[in-house]
Design a protein around this motif. Structure first.
Motif, PDB file in Angstrom:
ATOM      1  N   GLY A   1     -40.055 -74.505  20.794  1.00 25.42           N
ATOM      2  CA  GLY A   1     -40.705 -73.812  19.692  1.00 25.42           C
ATOM      3  C   GLY A   1     -41.230 -74.771  18.652  1.00 25.42           C
ATOM      4  O   GLY A   1     -40.896 -75.954  18.634  1.00 25.42           O
TER       5      GLY A   1
ATOM      6  N   GLU B   1     -37.429 -69.594  18.793  1.00 24.62           N
ATOM      7  CA  GLU B   1     -38.194 -69.466  20.032  1.00 24.62           C
ATOM      8  C   GLU B   1     -38.451 -67.999  20.344  1.00 24.62           C
ATOM      9  O   GLU B   1     -37.596 -67.149  20.171  1.00 24.62           O
ATOM     10  N   LYS B   2     -39.641 -67.700  20.839  1.00 24.72           N
ATOM     11  CA  LYS B   2     -40.003 -66.351  21.254  1.00 24.72           C
ATOM     12  C   LYS B   2     -40.778 -66.443  22.550  1.00 24.72           C
ATOM     13  O   LYS B   2     -41.333 -67.485  22.886  1.00 24.72           O
ATOM     14  N   THR B   3     -40.831 -65.353  23.271  1.00 25.88           N
ATOM     15  CA  THR B   3     -41.617 -65.293  24.495  1.00 25.88           C
ATOM     16  C   THR B   3     -42.711 -64.254  24.310  1.00 25.88           C
ATOM     17  O   THR B   3     -42.703 -63.477  23.352  1.00 25.88           O
TER      18      THR B   3
ATOM     19  N   CYS C   1     -42.498 -60.771  21.860  1.00 29.36           N
ATOM     20  CA  CYS C   1     -43.447 -60.581  20.753  1.00 29.36           C
ATOM     21  C   CYS C   1     -44.261 -59.298  20.897  1.00 29.36           C
ATOM     22  O   CYS C   1     -45.039 -58.954  20.008  1.00 29.36           O
TER      23      CYS C   1
ATOM     24  N   VAL D   1     -45.679 -68.853  19.846  1.00 34.41           N
ATOM     25  CA  VAL D   1     -45.362 -68.932  21.275  1.00 34.41           C
ATOM     26  C   VAL D   1     -46.246 -69.969  21.975  1.00 34.41           C
ATOM     27  O   VAL D   1     -45.794 -70.702  22.858  1.00 34.41           O
TER      28      VAL D   1
END
Length: 280
Positions: free
Chosen positions: A3, A9-11, A15, A34
């Motif tokens: 990230g 952190e995101k995917t 999202c 992302v």
């Protein structure tokens, strides 16, 4: 996935939002994180390119890129208003198509949003069909796309039947977590005379269809040359599709149930029914 410093952190899937009409959408500020763009101004340039591509495709930009304002935390419990954009699935697809090709996450995004779009197409197209008819329809489509894939592989330098078998196995190994055609055959408990594609459900067939079409396009788009490069391309695409299925929370292909009825048997049943209808 690494990230941006200071962000969690995101995917792509995490999202995603769903509006009151049941349609998926994403916020541009989330997608920026992302896709690992540190500065909004740089990501805004990619969005502008995507809008241009949207116009060229004769789609209404305002249907896919909706300007909004939202409050964000800036520390010490304070908030401030920032500009943002609500993005449709198609808008996100155009953004990743115009993103930095050197970023690995861009390639993953291209696969994710293309797979999402293909999944929706299949749902719309086959909504009224039962499972057997879905299997038959996707299998027939896969047959046609495999012909195109074979041509693309040949143009890249995959010439002999043995080389093509190796090429296909690389695709399977990517999608099935290292399992090649024979290993998949064994895991499904099939007889020697059985073809693995004839004993796949619609979900598994759809994943293989996507693997084939995306490999075909990548081989042609990047003018891949050399059989080793072609092998690796198929492996890479298969792996990306697998990663996307995992992110979507789907079942891995090798863990999907094996139908008892083969597609060849379904074809015979359909042909027999059609002949009876002709007689009537």
């Amino acid at each position: 996935m690494t990230g941006i410093e200071g962000y969690s952190e995101k995917t792509f899937e995490q999202c995603k939002y769903v509006n009151e009409y049941g349609e998926d959408f994403w916020f541009a500020r989330d997608l920026q994180i992302v896709l690992l763009y540190k500065e909004w101004r740089n990501f805004a340039k990619v969005i502008d390119k995507a809008k241009t591509a949207c116009e060229i495709s004769k789609s209404n930009v305002l249907d896919h890129f909706v300007d909004v304002n939202k409050m964000v935390h800036i520390g010490s419990g304070s908030e401030r208003e920032v500009d943002d954009i609500m993005l449709s699935r198609y808008a996100c697809y155009l953004i990743v198509q115009n993103g930095d090709p050197k970023k690995e996450v861009i390639a993953l995004g291209q696969t994710y949003f293309a797979l999402q779009s293909r999944k929706q197409e299949l749902q719309d197209e086959f909504e009224s069909l039962d499972e057997e008819k879905k299997r038959l329809a996707i299998r027939n489509e896969l047959k046609e796309h495999n012909k195109s894939l074979a041509d693309a592989a040949k143009a890249a330098g995959v010439e002999t039947p043995i080389e093509y078998a190796i090429f296909q196995n690389h695709g399977y190994q990517g999608l099935y977590g290292g399992l090649d055609r024979n290993a998949i055959h064994t895991k499904k408990g099939l007889k020697k005379s059985h073809q693995i594609l004839d004993f796949m459900g619609s979900t598994e067939l759809a994943a293989n269809l996507f693997r084939a079409t995306q490999t075909d396009e990548k081989l042609r788009r990047e003018s891949v040359q050399g059989k080793i490069n072609a092998y690796n391309t198929h492996l890479e695409v298969g792996t990306k599709v697998r990663q996307t299925i995992e992110e979507l929370g789907g079942t891995m292909p090798e863990d999907l149930p094996t139908p008892e009825t083969s597609i060849k048997k379904i074809e015979k049943q359909v042909q027999k029914k059609e002949k009876l209808n002709e007689v009537d």
